[in-house]
Motif scaffolding. Sequence first.
Motif, PDB file in Angstrom:
ATOM      1  N   MET A  69       0.833  -1.212   0.000  1.00  0.00           N
ATOM      2  CA  MET A  69       0.000   0.000   0.000  1.00  0.00           C
ATOM      3  C   MET A  69       0.864   1.256   0.000  1.00  0.00           C
ATOM      4  O   MET A  69       0.532   2.241  -0.671  1.00  0.00           O
ATOM      5  N   ILE A  70       1.967   1.227   0.743  1.00  0.00           N
ATOM      6  CA  ILE A  70       2.886   2.371   0.750  1.00  0.00           C
ATOM      7  C   ILE A  70       3.446   2.588  -0.658  1.00  0.00           C
ATOM      8  O   ILE A  70       3.486   3.715  -1.156  1.00  0.00           O
ATOM      9  N   SER A  71       3.862   1.506  -1.293  1.00  0.00           N
ATOM     10  CA  SER A  71       4.392   1.603  -2.647  1.00  0.00           C
ATOM     11  C   SER A  71       3.345   2.189  -3.590  1.00  0.00           C
ATOM     12  O   SER A  71       3.636   3.100  -4.369  1.00  0.00           O
ATOM     13  N   PHE A  72       2.123   1.701  -3.510  1.00  0.00           N
ATOM     14  CA  PHE A  72       1.065   2.212  -4.382  1.00  0.00           C
ATOM     15  C   PHE A  72       0.777   3.688  -4.081  1.00  0.00           C
ATOM     16  O   PHE A  72       0.608   4.488  -5.003  1.00  0.00           O
ATOM     17  N   ALA A 105       9.359   3.668  -3.989  1.00  0.00           N
ATOM     18  CA  ALA A 105       8.255   2.810  -4.439  1.00  0.00           C
ATOM     19  C   ALA A 105       8.781   1.481  -4.974  1.00  0.00           C
ATOM     20  O   ALA A 105       8.214   0.422  -4.692  1.00  0.00           O
ATOM     21  N   ALA A 106       9.855   1.521  -5.752  1.00  0.00           N
ATOM     22  CA  ALA A 106      10.418   0.285  -6.317  1.00  0.00           C
ATOM     23  C   ALA A 106      10.984  -0.607  -5.222  1.00  0.00           C
ATOM     24  O   ALA A 106      10.775  -1.828  -5.236  1.00  0.00           O
ATOM     25  N   ALA A 107      11.685  -0.017  -4.269  1.00  0.00           N
ATOM     26  CA  ALA A 107      12.221  -0.814  -3.154  1.00  0.00           C
ATOM     27  C   ALA A 107      11.081  -1.430  -2.353  1.00  0.00           C
ATOM     28  O   ALA A 107      11.132  -2.622  -1.997  1.00  0.00           O
ATOM     29  N   ALA A 108      10.047  -0.651  -2.090  1.00  0.00           N
ATOM     30  CA  ALA A 108       8.895  -1.176  -1.342  1.00  0.00           C
ATOM     31  C   ALA A 108       8.185  -2.272  -2.130  1.00  0.00           C
ATOM     32  O   ALA A 108       7.763  -3.285  -1.553  1.00  0.00           O
ATOM     33  N   ALA A 110       9.558  -4.299  -4.272  1.00  0.00           N
ATOM     34  CA  ALA A 110      10.413  -5.483  -4.213  1.00  0.00           C
ATOM     35  C   ALA A 110      10.263  -6.195  -2.869  1.00  0.00           C
ATOM     36  O   ALA A 110      10.158  -7.428  -2.817  1.00  0.00           O
ATOM     37  N   ILE A 111      10.223  -5.429  -1.795  1.00  0.00           N
ATOM     38  CA  ILE A 111      10.033  -6.022  -0.462  1.00  0.00           C
ATOM     39  C   ILE A 111       8.651  -6.667  -0.370  1.00  0.00           C
ATOM     40  O   ILE A 111       8.498  -7.769   0.164  1.00  0.00           O
ATOM     41  N   HIS A 112       7.641  -5.985  -0.901  1.00  0.00           N
ATOM     42  CA  HIS A 112       6.278  -6.534  -0.924  1.00  0.00           C
ATOM     43  C   HIS A 112       6.266  -7.892  -1.622  1.00  0.00           C
ATOM     44  O   HIS A 112       5.689  -8.852  -1.117  1.00  0.00           O
ATOM     45  N   PHE A 113       6.924  -7.967  -2.771  1.00  0.00           N
ATOM     46  CA  PHE A 113       6.956  -9.210  -3.544  1.00  0.00           C
ATOM     47  C   PHE A 113       7.706 -10.307  -2.791  1.00  0.00           C
ATOM     48  O   PHE A 113       7.289 -11.469  -2.778  1.00  0.00           O
ATOM     49  N   LEU A 114       8.799  -9.956  -2.128  1.00  0.00           N
ATOM     50  CA  LEU A 114       9.541 -10.944  -1.341  1.00  0.00           C
ATOM     51  C   LEU A 114       8.714 -11.485  -0.181  1.00  0.00           C
ATOM     52  O   LEU A 114       8.741 -12.683   0.108  1.00  0.00           O
ATOM     53  N   LEU A 115       7.985 -10.593   0.491  1.00  0.00           N
ATOM     54  CA  LEU A 115       7.229 -11.002   1.676  1.00  0.00           C
ATOM     55  C   LEU A 115       5.941 -11.755   1.349  1.00  0.00           C
ATOM     56  O   LEU A 115       5.440 -12.509   2.182  1.00  0.00           O
ATOM     57  N   VAL A 116       5.394 -11.539   0.164  1.00  0.00           N
ATOM     58  CA  VAL A 116       4.110 -12.142  -0.178  1.00  0.00           C
ATOM     59  C   VAL A 116       4.238 -13.650  -0.429  1.00  0.00           C
ATOM     60  O   VAL A 116       3.271 -14.383  -0.252  1.00  0.00           O
ATOM     61  N   VAL A 117       5.427 -14.094  -0.820  1.00  0.00           N
ATOM     62  CA  VAL A 117       5.593 -15.516  -1.129  1.00  0.00           C
ATOM     63  C   VAL A 117       5.769 -16.323   0.150  1.00  0.00           C
ATOM     64  O   VAL A 117       6.351 -15.852   1.116  1.00  0.00           O
ATOM     65  N   LYS A 118       5.246 -17.526   0.150  1.00  0.00           N
ATOM     66  CA  LYS A 118       5.325 -18.393   1.332  1.00  0.00           C
ATOM     67  C   LYS A 118       6.672 -19.100   1.426  1.00  0.00           C
ATOM     68  O   LYS A 118       7.105 -19.491   2.475  1.00  0.00           O
ATOM     69  N   ALA A 128      14.133  -8.465  -6.700  1.00  0.00           N
ATOM     70  CA  ALA A 128      14.650  -7.629  -5.611  1.00  0.00           C
ATOM     71  C   ALA A 128      16.134  -7.337  -5.826  1.00  0.00           C
ATOM     72  O   ALA A 128      16.592  -6.211  -5.572  1.00  0.00           O
ATOM     73  N   SER A 129      16.874  -8.306  -6.318  1.00  0.00           N
ATOM     74  CA  SER A 129      18.300  -8.103  -6.587  1.00  0.00           C
ATOM     75  C   SER A 129      18.509  -7.080  -7.695  1.00  0.00           C
ATOM     76  O   SER A 129      19.398  -6.221  -7.604  1.00  0.00           O
ATOM     77  N   ILE A 130      17.701  -7.161  -8.738  1.00  0.00           N
ATOM     78  CA  ILE A 130      17.811  -6.203  -9.844  1.00  0.00           C
ATOM     79  C   ILE A 130      17.483  -4.797  -9.354  1.00  0.00           C
ATOM     80  O   ILE A 130      18.201  -3.838  -9.650  1.00  0.00           O
TER      81      ILE A 130
END
Length: 154
Positions: A69-72, A105-108, A110-118, A128-130
């Motif tokens: 939500m912060i990123s958006f 926004a991009a960093a957030a 990337a973090i969002h995508f990392l955290l969403v996966v189980k 996230a590395s890119i």
Amino acid sequence: MRFLIVTLTITPLRDLFGINFLRYRRAVGLLAFFYALMHLTTYLVLDQGLDVAAIWADIVKRLYITIGMISFAILVPLALTSNNAMIRRLGGGAWARLHRWVYVAAAAAAIHFLLVVKSWPMEPVVYASIVGLLLAYRAFKRLRGRRPRRLAST
């Protein structure tokens, strides 16, 4: 993520290889925003059924949703000011400072995508590395540009 990465890649391509895609950066950035908007709409409508209480509880309870939500929220003013009239109204300097928030926004995202996966599949780690590499490039470029120059001895 892909559109944000493409947007962030345009400047290093120009700086390092002389490939100039600057005229496409605004369009790709808007594609990133509209993709994020569709992602958010899917969550709000299909996952939460527009239940405001459930949405708010989810934002507060789940860190990955808070970060998303912060990123958006950062992308919204960037999209609203991505037209020639707003660039003129804000002035080039203020507009450029505002649009540097895309890095946050991009960093957030990337973090969002990392955290969403189980588990830890490669895709979010690679993205996230890119993003990290592209942000490190910009930080290095900025620090290098601010370094005081040594005076030539006479």
